[in-house]
Design an enzyme around this catalytic site. Structure first.
Site, short mmCIF file in Angstrom:
data_model
loop_
_atom_site.label_atom_id
_atom_site.label_comp_id
_atom_site.label_asym_id
_atom_site.label_seq_id
_atom_site.Cartn_x
_atom_site.Cartn_y
_atom_site.Cartn_z
N HIS A 35 -17.28 -74.62 6.48
CA HIS A 35 -17.90 -73.36 6.08
C HIS A 35 -18.75 -73.55 4.82
O HIS A 35 -18.24 -73.42 3.71
CB HIS A 35 -16.81 -72.32 5.82
N HIS A 266 -22.08 -68.99 7.77
CA HIS A 266 -20.66 -68.81 7.41
C HIS A 266 -19.82 -70.03 7.79
O HIS A 266 -19.11 -70.57 6.94
CB HIS A 266 -20.08 -67.56 8.10
N GLU A 415 6.16 -55.03 2.85
CA GLU A 415 6.88 -56.25 3.23
C GLU A 415 6.00 -57.49 3.15
O GLU A 415 6.44 -58.55 2.71
CB GLU A 415 7.44 -56.11 4.65
N HIS A 477 14.43 -50.26 15.25
CA HIS A 477 14.98 -50.95 14.09
C HIS A 477 15.89 -52.12 14.47
O HIS A 477 16.38 -52.82 13.60
CB HIS A 477 15.77 -49.97 13.22
C1 LIG Z 1 -5.92 -63.54 8.98
C2 LIG Z 1 -7.21 -64.16 9.39
N1 LIG Z 1 -7.93 -63.59 10.35
C3 LIG Z 1 -9.08 -64.15 10.77
C4 LIG Z 1 -9.52 -65.32 10.23
C5 LIG Z 1 -10.77 -65.99 10.75
N2 LIG Z 1 -11.85 -65.86 9.76
C6 LIG Z 1 -12.11 -66.83 8.88
S1 LIG Z 1 -13.33 -66.43 7.81
C7 LIG Z 1 -13.54 -64.92 8.55
C8 LIG Z 1 -14.58 -63.96 8.02
C9 LIG Z 1 -14.39 -63.77 6.61
O1 LIG Z 1 -15.42 -63.05 6.05
P1 LIG Z 1 -15.64 -63.19 4.49
O2 LIG Z 1 -14.35 -63.20 3.81
O3 LIG Z 1 -16.61 -62.16 4.10
O4 LIG Z 1 -16.22 -64.65 4.34
P2 LIG Z 1 -17.76 -65.08 4.29
O5 LIG Z 1 -18.27 -65.02 5.69
O6 LIG Z 1 -18.45 -64.16 3.39
O7 LIG Z 1 -17.68 -66.48 3.80
C10 LIG Z 1 -12.65 -64.77 9.59
C11 LIG Z 1 -12.58 -63.56 10.44
C12 LIG Z 1 -8.72 -65.89 9.21
N3 LIG Z 1 -9.05 -67.04 8.64
N4 LIG Z 1 -7.60 -65.28 8.80
#
Ligand SMILES: Cc1ncc(C[n+]2csc(CCOP(=O)(O)OP(=O)(O)O)c2C)c(N)n1
Ligand SMILES: [Mg+2]
Length: 672
Positions: A35, A266, A415, A477
Site C-alpha cells: 500500500h 491505496h 467489550e 446470552h
Molecule cells: C477490520 C478491517 N476491515 C477491512 C480491512 C481491509 N482494508 C484495508 S485498508 C482499507 C481501507 C482503509 O481506508 P483508509 O483507512 O482511509 O486508508 P487509505 O485508503 O486512506 O490508505 C480496508 C477496507 C482491514 N484491513 N481491516
C-alpha cells in the site's frame, strides 16, 4: 497543493519526507504488493513527528520511557518500516526493506509485534491500533502514578486513517479515552477522503471532528503537507489537557501525477511509468532503494536525538531506591512476582478444606482477592458487568482521572475496546490486565482477542455465564459455540474450571503465562468443591487429569469440563452401582492437555474403554478426544448441546437438553 512551492519553502524537510515516500514506493513495487498511497500521503506528518516531537532513541527501541508510536492504519506499514530504517533501528536494515512482505521478513505485510523492534503493536485490522493505544495511554498514567513522573512521562502517538475511524471499535475507544481524559494520547488522522471503494463520502458523512469533540477530545487540524503547519499542530497537541485528534488534511499518493487522490494508489504498486513520473515530481534522481548518504545521515541524527534524554532518564531511574527500581524493572519486563505461587497454594489448601459451594465466577473473585494484593501490576475491569463478572476486589479502587493509582477499569459497555485496551496495557509494559464480560459476548471482543493470541499478549479474559447454566436470560446470552471458537484460536488457553480449586489453578497459569492469552469460562451457577484433598501440584497445568478412578475393571471414561464435571461424577455413581467401572477425567484446558507428552495423554485416555464427553456446548472440539487419541467412532458419544439454548431456569434446561447423569449413563451402556 503546489508541490514546487513546498519543496522550495522547506528543502530539508522535503528531502527527508521524500526518502520515506520513495522507500515505500520501491518496496511495494519490488514486492509487487502493498500500500504505497498512505505512506506517500502521511510522510510529511511522520517526518515532523519523528524530527521534532517523538521521544525515542533508535539505538534503544525498548527504552521504557519512550513515546509509543502506533500505526493504526497498518496497511501503510512501509511508512513505519521506512522510518525505522532511516532513523537507524538496528534490525530495520535496507536488506529488510528490500525483503518487504517476503517469507521470513521482519517487515511483514502489516506491522507485527515481535518481528521488528520499533513495532509497538500488530496492526492491520482497522480500528485496533487506535484502541490498543488507549490501553497504552492508561498504562502510562498508571505507571506514572505508581513510580513517578521522573521515570514515566511519555506520549502515545497514533496515525489512524478513515478506515480506523469508521470501524465501530473506534467509537468505544474514543469514548473511553475521552472519559479518562487521557492527555497523553494524540491521534493523527490521515484525512485523505479515500478508502478502497473510492471517496469516503460514498459510505459515510460523519463529522469526525464533532464526534471526537463530543466525546471530550481536543480537536486540532493542519495541512498535512505543510511542515510548519504540522509542527504548529503537534506542538499544540502536546499541551492539551485531554486526548487530541489532529485532523491532518492529506492527499493519498501525494506527488504521483496520475494516481494521487484516488483509490488506485491505496493498495497496488504504482507501476514503472508512474514511479518514473513521481520521481520527477519529487526531484529525486536516485535509483530504487537508493538513499543519498547525506539524507540518511540527517535521518540518523534524528534517530539519535533522544539519546541524551535517554541517558538523563537512566540517571533518574538509578536515583530511585533500589527496591523501587527493581520493582519498576520487574514490572516492565513482565515478570511474575514470586508471591503468586505461594498465595495460590495457600488459597487451594484453605478452600479444599472449606469446600465452598460457589459459582466459579465467585471462586474467581475469591482467587483475585488473594492475588491482587501480591501482584500490584494487575489492572482489572469489566464491560459494565462488575457485579456479574465479580472482577473487582475490595483492595482496588477505580482508575479515574483523579485516581491514577486505581487498578479497576470501568470499561463501560465496550467489550471490543476493552480487549484492545488490555492488549495495549501489556504491550506498554508494567501492567497485567484482566477484564470481564459474559462469555457469549466474546463475539463482541473477538477482533482484539485474536490479536492477543497473534501477538502473544497474555491477557486474561474473565468470561462468566459460560453456558445454558445461566438460565433465564435465555439463548441470546447462553454461549454454545464459544468454547469451540476459543479453542480453535491458536495460542489461546481456554480454561473451564470445575470448582474453586481448578479456578485457582487456572488463574495461576493465566497470570504466569508469558505469551499466551487465557479465557476463563466461568459458571453463573453454584458448583460444589470437587477437589477436597489438597494437592500442592497444579493439576490444571496438565490440561486434563483423572478426578475419579474406575472401581473394578475400567469400562468407561467420561470426560467433562466446568459445571458438567459434577454431572459426570454423578453418572459415574450410577454406572458403578451397576458394576460398570467408570473413570472421570476433568479437562479444564484442552490446549494444555494437547501439549502433554504422548505418555501422559495415554495414561489419561488409554485405549479400550468407551468414551463419553460431557459439555453444555457444541461437540466440535471433542472429536479429537473421542475419536482420536486411541478412541474410536464405535465407542464414543457426546452429551451436550446441538443448537441454541432456551429461556428457563437452569435445572429445567439441563433436563430438557438431556445433560443429566441418567442420559450419560444410558449413552455409556448403549456403547458397551
Ligand atoms: C477490520 C478491517 N476491515 C477491512 C480491512 C481491509 N482494508 C484495508 S485498508 C482499507 C481501507 C482503509 O481506508 P483508509 O483507512 O482511509 O486508508 P487509505 O485508503 O486512506 O490508505 C480496508 C477496507 C482491514 N484491513 N481491516
Ligand atoms: Mg483514507
Amino acid at each position: 497543493m503546489d508541490i514546487a512551492a513546498l519543496r522550495a519553502a522547506h528543502p530539508d524537510h522535503w528531502k527527508l519526507a521524500t526518502a520515506i515516500r520513495v522507500l515505500a514506493i520501491d518496496a511495494v513495487q519490488a514486492a509487487n504488493s502493498g500500500h504505497p498511497g498512505m505512506p506517500m500521503g502521511m510522510a510529511d506528518v511522520a517526518t515532523v513527528l519523528y524530527r521534532n516531537h517523538l521521544k525515542f532513541d533508535a539505538k534503544a527501541p525498548n527504552w521504557a520511557d519512550r513515546d509509543r508510536f502506533v500505526l493504526s492504519a497498518g496497511h501503510g506499514s512501509m511508512l513505519l518500516y521506512a522510518l525505522l530504517h532511516l532513523t537507524g533501528y538496528e534490525q530495520a536494515t535496507l536488506e529488510e526493506v528490500k525483503n518487504f512482505r517476503q517469507w521470513g521478513a521482519r517487515m511483514a505485510g502489516h506491522p507485527e509485534f515481535g518481528h521488528l523492534e520499533g513495532v509497538e503493536t500488530t496492526t492491520g485490522p482497522l480500528g485496533q491500533g487506535i484502541s490498543t493505544a488507549v490501553g497504552m495511554a492508561i498504562a502510562e498514567k498508571s505507571m506514572a502514578a505508581r513510580f513517578g513522573k521522573s521515570v514515566v512521562d511519555h506520549k502515545i502517538w497514533v496515525i489512524a486513517g478513515d478506515g480506523c475511524l469508521m470501524e465501530g471499535i473506534s467509537q468505544e475507544a474514543i469514548g473511553l479515552a475521552g472519559k479518562q481524559e487521557l492527555d497523553n494520547l494524540i491521534v493523527l488522522w490521515d484525512n485523505n477522503n479515500i478508502t478502497i471503494d473510492g471517496r469516503v463520502t460514498v459510505s459515510d458523512k460523519t463529522d469526525q471532528r464533532a464526534r471526537f469533540a463530543a466525546s471530550g477530545w481536543v480537536v486540532l487540524s493542519c495541512d498535512g503537507h505543510d511542515p510548519a503547519d504540522i509542527d504548529r499542530a503537534l506542538t499544540e497537541a502536546k499541551k492539551a489537557k485531554a486526548p487530541v485528534l489532529v485532523d491532518c488534511k492529506t492527499i493519498i499518493g501525494f506527488g504521483a501525477p496520475n494516481k494521487a487522490d484516488s483509490y488506485a494508489v491505496h493498495g497496488a504498486p504504482l507501476g514503472g511509468d508512474e514511479i518514473k513520473a513521481t520521481r520527477e515530481v519529487y526531484g529525486w534522481p536516485h535509483g530504487p532503494f537508493e538513499i543519498p548518504a547525506d539524507i540518511k545521515a540527517d535521518w540518523e541524527a534524528i534517530g539519535a536525538r533522544g539519546a541524551a534524554e535517554h541517558a538523563a532518564w537512566a540517571a533518574r531511574l538509578d536515583a530511585l531506591s533500589p527496591t523501587k527500581k527493581a520493582e519498576f524493572e520487574r514490572q516492565m519486563s513482565r515478570g511474575v512476582p514470586k508471591k503468586l505461587a505461594t498465595a495460590i497454594r495457600a488459597f487451594k489448601k484453605a478452600n479444599s478444606e472449606a469446600a465452598p459451594k460457589v459459582a466459579t465466577r465467585k471462586a474467581s473473585e475469591m482467587v483475585l482477592a488473594a492475588v491482587n494484593p501480591v501482584v500490584p501490576e494487575t489492572i482489572g475491569g469489566s464491560a459494565d458487568l462488575t457485579g456479574s463478572n465479580l472482577t473487582k476486589t475490595s483492595d482496588i479502587s477505580d482508575f479515574m482521572p483523579d485516581n491514577r493509582k486505581g487498578r479497576y477499569m470501568r470499561y463501560g459497555i465496550r467489550e471490543h475496546a476493552m480487549a484492545a485496551a488490555m492488549n495495549g496495557m501489556w504491550l506498554h509494559g508494567g501492567v497485567r490486565p484482566y477484564g470481564g464480560t459474559f462469555f457469549c459476548f466474546t463475539d463482541y471482543a473477538r477482533g482484539a482477542m485474536r490479536l492477543s493470541a497473534l501477538m502473544g499478549v497474555p491477557t486474561v479474559y474473565v468470561m462468566t455465564h459460560d453456558s445454558i447454566g445461566l438460565g433465564e436470560d435465555g439463548p441470546t446470552h447462553q454461549p454454545v459455540e464459544h468454547l469451540a471458537i476459543c479453542r480453535a484460536t491458536p495460542n489461546t488457553w481456554t480454561f473451564r474450571p470445575a470448582d474453586v480449586i481448578e479456578t485457582a489453578e487456572a488463574w495461576e497459569l493465566a497470570l504466569s503465562s508469558e505469551r499466551t492469552p487465557s479465557v476463563l469460562a466461568l459458571s453463573r451457577q453454584n458448583l460444589p468443591t470437587l477437589r477436597t484433598a489438597h494437592n500442592q501440584k497444579n493439576l490444571t497445568a496438565q490440561g486434563a487429569y483423572v478426578i475419579a478412578e474406575a472401581a473394578g475393571k475400567r469400562q468407561a471414561i467420561l470426560m467433562a469440563t466446568g459445571s458438567e464435571v459434577e454431572i459426570a461424577l454423578k453418572a459415574r455413581d450410577l454406572l458403578q452401582a451397576e458394576a460398570i467401572g467408570t473413570r472421570v477425567v476433568s479437562m479444564p484446558c484442552m490446549e494444555l492437555f494437547a501439549a502433554q507428552p504422548e505418555a501422559y495423554r495415554r495414561k489419561i485416555l488409554p485405549p479400550g474403554a468407551v468414551r463419553v464427553a460431557v459439555e453444555a456446548a457444541i461437540r466440535q472440539p471433542w472429536d479429537r478426544w473421542l475419536l482420536g487419541e486411541r478412541g474410536s467412532e464405535k465407542k464414543a458419544d457426546f452429551v451436550g448441546m446441538e443448537g441454541f439454548g432456551a429461556s428457563a431456569p437452569a435445572e429445567r434446561l439441563y433436563a430438557e437438553f438431556g445433560i443429566t447423569p441418567e442420559a450419560i449413563a444410558a449413552k455409556v451402556k448403549a456403547l458397551l
